[in-house]
Design a protein around this motif. Structure first.
Motif, mmCIF file in Angstrom:
data_model
loop_
_atom_site.group_PDB
_atom_site.id
_atom_site.type_symbol
_atom_site.label_atom_id
_atom_site.label_comp_id
_atom_site.label_asym_id
_atom_site.label_seq_id
_atom_site.Cartn_x
_atom_site.Cartn_y
_atom_site.Cartn_z
ATOM 1 N N GLU A 1 0.843 -1.196 0.000
ATOM 2 C CA GLU A 1 0.000 0.000 0.000
ATOM 3 C C GLU A 1 0.873 1.238 0.000
ATOM 4 O O GLU A 1 2.011 1.204 0.458
ATOM 5 C CB GLU A 1 -0.911 0.009 1.230
ATOM 6 C CG GLU A 1 -1.875 -1.145 1.280
ATOM 7 C CD GLU A 1 -2.757 -1.115 2.525
ATOM 8 O OE1 GLU A 1 -2.841 -0.050 3.180
ATOM 9 O OE2 GLU A 1 -3.368 -2.154 2.829
ATOM 10 N N LEU A 2 0.328 2.343 -0.489
ATOM 11 C CA LEU A 2 1.036 3.622 -0.454
ATOM 12 C C LEU A 2 0.575 4.421 0.754
ATOM 13 O O LEU A 2 -0.624 4.538 1.025
ATOM 14 C CB LEU A 2 0.777 4.421 -1.725
ATOM 15 C CG LEU A 2 1.423 3.904 -3.005
ATOM 16 C CD1 LEU A 2 1.017 4.757 -4.205
ATOM 17 C CD2 LEU A 2 2.937 3.871 -2.873
ATOM 18 N N SER A 3 1.555 4.987 1.473
ATOM 19 C CA SER A 3 1.218 5.852 2.597
ATOM 20 C C SER A 3 0.786 7.215 2.067
ATOM 21 O O SER A 3 0.898 7.494 0.865
ATOM 22 C CB SER A 3 2.419 6.003 3.528
ATOM 23 O OG SER A 3 3.453 6.718 2.875
ATOM 24 N N LYS A 4 0.301 8.082 2.952
ATOM 25 C CA LYS A 4 -0.144 9.429 2.540
ATOM 26 C C LYS A 4 0.978 10.228 1.907
ATOM 27 O O LYS A 4 0.736 11.051 1.035
ATOM 28 C CB LYS A 4 -0.714 10.172 3.743
ATOM 29 C CG LYS A 4 -2.006 9.570 4.242
ATOM 30 C CD LYS A 4 -2.515 10.293 5.467
ATOM 31 C CE LYS A 4 -3.754 9.584 5.988
ATOM 32 N NZ LYS A 4 -4.221 10.141 7.237
ATOM 33 N N ASP A 5 2.226 9.976 2.338
ATOM 34 C CA ASP A 5 3.352 10.714 1.756
ATOM 35 C C ASP A 5 3.982 9.988 0.567
ATOM 36 O O ASP A 5 5.049 10.368 0.091
ATOM 37 C CB ASP A 5 4.395 11.032 2.828
ATOM 38 C CG ASP A 5 4.990 9.809 3.492
ATOM 39 O OD1 ASP A 5 4.525 8.686 3.225
ATOM 40 O OD2 ASP A 5 5.937 9.979 4.294
ATOM 41 N N GLY A 6 3.329 8.930 0.069
ATOM 42 C CA GLY A 6 3.765 8.275 -1.157
ATOM 43 C C GLY A 6 4.742 7.128 -0.984
ATOM 44 O O GLY A 6 5.236 6.591 -1.971
ATOM 45 N N LYS A 7 5.055 6.741 0.247
ATOM 46 C CA LYS A 7 5.972 5.629 0.481
ATOM 47 C C LYS A 7 5.230 4.305 0.360
ATOM 48 O O LYS A 7 4.095 4.172 0.824
ATOM 49 C CB LYS A 7 6.599 5.709 1.878
ATOM 50 C CG LYS A 7 7.687 6.751 2.005
ATOM 51 C CD LYS A 7 8.527 6.517 3.237
ATOM 52 C CE LYS A 7 7.917 7.258 4.423
ATOM 53 N NZ LYS A 7 8.769 7.190 5.607
#
Length: 149
Positions: free
Chosen positions: A70-76
């Motif tokens: 999954e992608l975190s809110k900051d794109g990681k």
């Protein structure tokens, strides 16, 4: 209702996977805390991420956990793991039933090794008495075949 009896190779795989204390702790942590990502889980278990990854891969290969990127809110990109539902009822009868479905010598389950029962027994005798190549006689005598004295 009891759990279905696993096939022999599946039982071996699950038991071997769960025989490691780190993997037991991983399953327990994911069961108690729910899905989690590698870095947080490594901190909670106080082991390195690299070691945790090794154990998670083995648990996933055995079908005991599953992962999702999954992608975190900051794109990681973050890989989350969760426990798959499983149950193994380990009784002497279930072990005996599972043994009947074990593959032998690395053969895939269901492989027909061919030959009659007599020829298979003969092959077993040859293996015990000097290898499948027939290096010994029926009584195991290897004299005259270059054996060290």
């Amino acid at each position: 209702m009891s759990a279905p009896v696993p096939r022999g190779d599946e039982l071996v795989r699950v038991l071997a996977t769960l025989s490691n204390p780190h993997r037991l702790r991983v399953v327990a942590a994911l069961t108690r805390g729910g899905r989690n990502y590698v870095s947080r889980l490594a901190r909670e278990l106080e082991i390195s991420r690299a070691l945790l990854q090794v154990h998670l891969k083995k648990l996933e290969a055995a079908g005991l956990v599953s992962s999702r990127l999954e992608l975190s809110k900051d794109g990681k990109a973050m890989k989350f793991y969760e426990v798959n539902a499983f149950a193994v009822e380990l009784t002497p009868q279930n072990v005996a039933t599972a043994v009947d479905t074990l593959s032998r010598d690395g053969d895939p389950p269901g492989t027909d090794r061919g030959g009659s029962e007599d020829s298979r027994r003969s092959g077993e005798r040859n293996t015990k008495d000097g290898g499948a190549g027939g290096n010994g006689t029926a009584d195991g005598d290897t004299e005259g075949q270059g054996a060290p004295s």
